[in-house]
Design a protein around this motif. Structure first.
Motif, PDB file in Angstrom:
ATOM      1  N   LYS A   6       0.868  -1.185   0.000  1.00  0.00           N
ATOM      2  CA  LYS A   6       0.000   0.000   0.000  1.00  0.00           C
ATOM      3  C   LYS A   6       0.896   1.224   0.000  1.00  0.00           C
ATOM      4  O   LYS A   6       1.868   1.291   0.760  1.00  0.00           O
ATOM      5  N   TYR A   7       0.576   2.181  -0.854  1.00  0.00           N
ATOM      6  CA  TYR A   7       1.306   3.444  -0.883  1.00  0.00           C
ATOM      7  C   TYR A   7       0.793   4.329   0.249  1.00  0.00           C
ATOM      8  O   TYR A   7      -0.357   4.757   0.237  1.00  0.00           O
ATOM      9  N   GLU A   8       1.616   4.584   1.230  1.00  0.00           N
ATOM     10  CA  GLU A   8       1.239   5.454   2.342  1.00  0.00           C
ATOM     11  C   GLU A   8       1.565   6.913   2.041  1.00  0.00           C
ATOM     12  O   GLU A   8       0.789   7.797   2.375  1.00  0.00           O
ATOM     13  N   HIS A   9       2.740   7.136   1.404  1.00  0.00           N
ATOM     14  CA  HIS A   9       3.155   8.512   1.131  1.00  0.00           C
ATOM     15  C   HIS A   9       4.084   8.518  -0.079  1.00  0.00           C
ATOM     16  O   HIS A   9       4.952   7.657  -0.213  1.00  0.00           O
ATOM     17  N   ALA A  10       3.869   9.470  -0.955  1.00  0.00           N
ATOM     18  CA  ALA A  10       4.757   9.670  -2.114  1.00  0.00           C
ATOM     19  C   ALA A  10       5.515  10.973  -1.892  1.00  0.00           C
ATOM     20  O   ALA A  10       4.916  11.992  -1.557  1.00  0.00           O
ATOM     21  N   PHE A  11       6.811  10.935  -2.063  1.00  0.00           N
ATOM     22  CA  PHE A  11       7.637  12.113  -1.799  1.00  0.00           C
ATOM     23  C   PHE A  11       7.732  13.050  -3.002  1.00  0.00           C
ATOM     24  O   PHE A  11       8.062  14.210  -2.852  1.00  0.00           O
ATOM     25  N   GLU A  12       7.445  12.534  -4.206  1.00  0.00           N
ATOM     26  CA  GLU A  12       7.459  13.378  -5.400  1.00  0.00           C
ATOM     27  C   GLU A  12       6.028  13.770  -5.742  1.00  0.00           C
ATOM     28  O   GLU A  12       5.110  12.964  -5.668  1.00  0.00           O
ATOM     29  N   SER A  13       5.839  15.029  -6.124  1.00  0.00           N
ATOM     30  CA  SER A  13       4.487  15.534  -6.385  1.00  0.00           C
ATOM     31  C   SER A  13       3.800  14.799  -7.530  1.00  0.00           C
ATOM     32  O   SER A  13       2.583  14.626  -7.516  1.00  0.00           O
ATOM     33  N   SER A  14       4.560  14.332  -8.514  1.00  0.00           N
ATOM     34  CA  SER A  14       3.948  13.628  -9.650  1.00  0.00           C
ATOM     35  C   SER A  14       3.424  12.243  -9.259  1.00  0.00           C
ATOM     36  O   SER A  14       2.657  11.635  -9.998  1.00  0.00           O
ATOM     37  N   GLN A  15       3.788  11.741  -8.083  1.00  0.00           N
ATOM     38  CA  GLN A  15       3.377  10.408  -7.633  1.00  0.00           C
ATOM     39  C   GLN A  15       2.316  10.443  -6.528  1.00  0.00           C
ATOM     40  O   GLN A  15       1.920   9.402  -6.009  1.00  0.00           O
ATOM     41  N   LYS A  16       1.831  11.629  -6.174  1.00  0.00           N
ATOM     42  CA  LYS A  16       0.863  11.778  -5.081  1.00  0.00           C
ATOM     43  C   LYS A  16      -0.438  11.025  -5.333  1.00  0.00           C
ATOM     44  O   LYS A  16      -1.125  10.638  -4.388  1.00  0.00           O
ATOM     45  N   TYR A  17      -0.805  10.769  -6.590  1.00  0.00           N
ATOM     46  CA  TYR A  17      -2.058  10.074  -6.896  1.00  0.00           C
ATOM     47  C   TYR A  17      -2.055   8.644  -6.355  1.00  0.00           C
ATOM     48  O   TYR A  17      -3.107   8.029  -6.174  1.00  0.00           O
ATOM     49  N   LYS A  18      -0.896   8.092  -6.040  1.00  0.00           N
ATOM     50  CA  LYS A  18      -0.782   6.717  -5.549  1.00  0.00           C
ATOM     51  C   LYS A  18      -1.080   6.590  -4.051  1.00  0.00           C
ATOM     52  O   LYS A  18      -1.334   5.484  -3.571  1.00  0.00           O
ATOM     53  N   GLU A  19      -1.044   7.689  -3.328  1.00  0.00           N
ATOM     54  CA  GLU A  19      -1.228   7.619  -1.873  1.00  0.00           C
ATOM     55  C   GLU A  19      -2.570   6.999  -1.513  1.00  0.00           C
ATOM     56  O   GLU A  19      -3.612   7.379  -2.046  1.00  0.00           O
ATOM     57  N   GLY A  20      -2.523   6.030  -0.612  1.00  0.00           N
ATOM     58  CA  GLY A  20      -3.737   5.333  -0.179  1.00  0.00           C
ATOM     59  C   GLY A  20      -4.185   4.233  -1.129  1.00  0.00           C
ATOM     60  O   GLY A  20      -5.196   3.585  -0.884  1.00  0.00           O
ATOM     61  N   LYS A  21      -3.436   4.004  -2.200  1.00  0.00           N
ATOM     62  CA  LYS A  21      -3.801   2.974  -3.193  1.00  0.00           C
ATOM     63  C   LYS A  21      -3.005   1.691  -2.927  1.00  0.00           C
ATOM     64  O   LYS A  21      -2.037   1.687  -2.174  1.00  0.00           O
ATOM     65  N   PHE A  22      -3.435   0.597  -3.563  1.00  0.00           N
ATOM     66  CA  PHE A  22      -2.879  -0.726  -3.292  1.00  0.00           C
ATOM     67  C   PHE A  22      -2.328  -1.373  -4.557  1.00  0.00           C
ATOM     68  O   PHE A  22      -2.965  -1.329  -5.606  1.00  0.00           O
ATOM     69  N   ILE A  23      -1.175  -1.991  -4.428  1.00  0.00           N
ATOM     70  CA  ILE A  23      -0.586  -2.783  -5.501  1.00  0.00           C
ATOM     71  C   ILE A  23      -0.751  -4.252  -5.128  1.00  0.00           C
ATOM     72  O   ILE A  23      -0.376  -4.656  -4.015  1.00  0.00           O
ATOM     73  N   ILE A  24      -1.324  -5.044  -6.046  1.00  0.00           N
ATOM     74  CA  ILE A  24      -1.376  -6.499  -5.867  1.00  0.00           C
ATOM     75  C   ILE A  24      -0.695  -7.128  -7.070  1.00  0.00           C
ATOM     76  O   ILE A  24      -1.030  -6.817  -8.222  1.00  0.00           O
ATOM     77  N   GLU A  25       0.254  -8.002  -6.800  1.00  0.00           N
ATOM     78  CA  GLU A  25       1.000  -8.654  -7.868  1.00  0.00           C
ATOM     79  C   GLU A  25       0.149  -9.757  -8.505  1.00  0.00           C
ATOM     80  O   GLU A  25      -0.558 -10.483  -7.813  1.00  0.00           O
ATOM     81  N   LEU A  26       0.239  -9.867  -9.827  1.00  0.00           N
ATOM     82  CA  LEU A  26      -0.531 -10.882 -10.554  1.00  0.00           C
ATOM     83  C   LEU A  26      -0.178 -12.298 -10.124  1.00  0.00           C
ATOM     84  O   LEU A  26      -1.002 -13.204 -10.240  1.00  0.00           O
ATOM     85  N   ALA A  27       1.023 -12.509  -9.628  1.00  0.00           N
ATOM     86  CA  ALA A  27       1.446 -13.830  -9.180  1.00  0.00           C
ATOM     87  C   ALA A  27       0.622 -14.332  -7.995  1.00  0.00           C
ATOM     88  O   ALA A  27       0.615 -15.525  -7.704  1.00  0.00           O
ATOM     89  N   HIS A  28      -0.109 -13.414  -7.323  1.00  0.00           N
ATOM     90  CA  HIS A  28      -0.856 -13.783  -6.116  1.00  0.00           C
ATOM     91  C   HIS A  28      -2.366 -13.625  -6.255  1.00  0.00           C
ATOM     92  O   HIS A  28      -3.078 -13.761  -5.265  1.00  0.00           O
ATOM     93  N   MET A  29      -2.847 -13.335  -7.474  1.00  0.00           N
ATOM     94  CA  MET A  29      -4.309 -13.177  -7.599  1.00  0.00           C
ATOM     95  C   MET A  29      -4.812 -13.874  -8.862  1.00  0.00           C
ATOM     96  O   MET A  29      -4.063 -14.135  -9.796  1.00  0.00           O
ATOM     97  N   ILE A  30      -6.094 -14.173  -8.798  1.00  0.00           N
ATOM     98  CA  ILE A  30      -6.771 -14.870  -9.887  1.00  0.00           C
ATOM     99  C   ILE A  30      -8.081 -14.141 -10.175  1.00  0.00           C
ATOM    100  O   ILE A  30      -8.666 -13.550  -9.270  1.00  0.00           O
TER     101      ILE A  30
END
Length: 180
Positions: A150-174
């Motif tokens: 989970k993205y808790e904080h992005a230090f670069e302004s161009s990456q702020k849209y990721k804050e509070g979002k979740f990454i799930i790897e395809l290797a672990h989901m169906i």
């Protein structure tokens, strides 16, 4: 001793009191349970360890056993969903998918707005492909497999849209429900 004392014997029971086996015995008050069991069922010991004031035996605690739920949340069956590949717990609704163009430590990964049945570890700073981020590993609540982060904080302004979002790897989901 008065008439009441003679009629009830020494321990307050009728003088002809017999045990469950029909043998005359003296009445004992009911035993109280403890960690070692009732006193009359304990094996005799030669020595007992000394107990200090802080080491006195704790009272037995009753634990109520309940049937665990397989998953914490079920997503609607009419929607396309993503599930844990290891235990099939629902993870995310397809409507919550933001992007399919992310890279995880084990290959491709998807970015989701929200997820279910997922636990979150402590946040830590990591240098990822897009720069420095504060992220927390996420894991399946059912099988405890690490799924992504989970993205808790992005230090670069161009990456702020990721804050509070979740990454799930395809290797672990169906993919589940309604995928053709």
């Amino acid at each position: 001793m008065g008439a009441a004392g003679r009629a009830h014997g020494r321990w307050g029971l009728p003088s002809g009191c017999r045990s469950q086996f029909g043998v005359k015995s003296a009445w004992r008050p009911p035993c109280t349970p403890c960690a070692l069991g009732p006193p009359h069922l304990r094996a005799p010991s030669t020595a007992t360890p000394p107990l200090g004031p802080s080491l006195s035996p704790a009272p037995a605690v009753m634990v109520k056993m309940t049937k665990p739920r397989t998953f914490q949340a079920y997503l609607p069956s009419c929607h396309r969903t993503y599930s844990c590949i290891h235990c099939r717990a629902h993870l995310a609704n397809h409507d919550e998918l933001i992007s399919k163009s992310f890279q995880g430590s084990q290959g491709r990964a998807y970015l989701f707005n929200s997820v279910v049945n997922v636990g979150c570890g402590p946040a830590e700073e990591r240098v990822l492909l897009t720069g420095l981020h504060a992220v927390a590993d996420i894991y399946c609540e059912n099988c405890k497999t690490t799924l992504g982060w989970k993205y808790e904080h992005a230090f670069e302004s161009s990456q702020k849209y990721k804050e509070g979002k979740f990454i799930i790897e395809l290797a672990h989901m169906i993919k589940d429900n309604g995928w053709e």
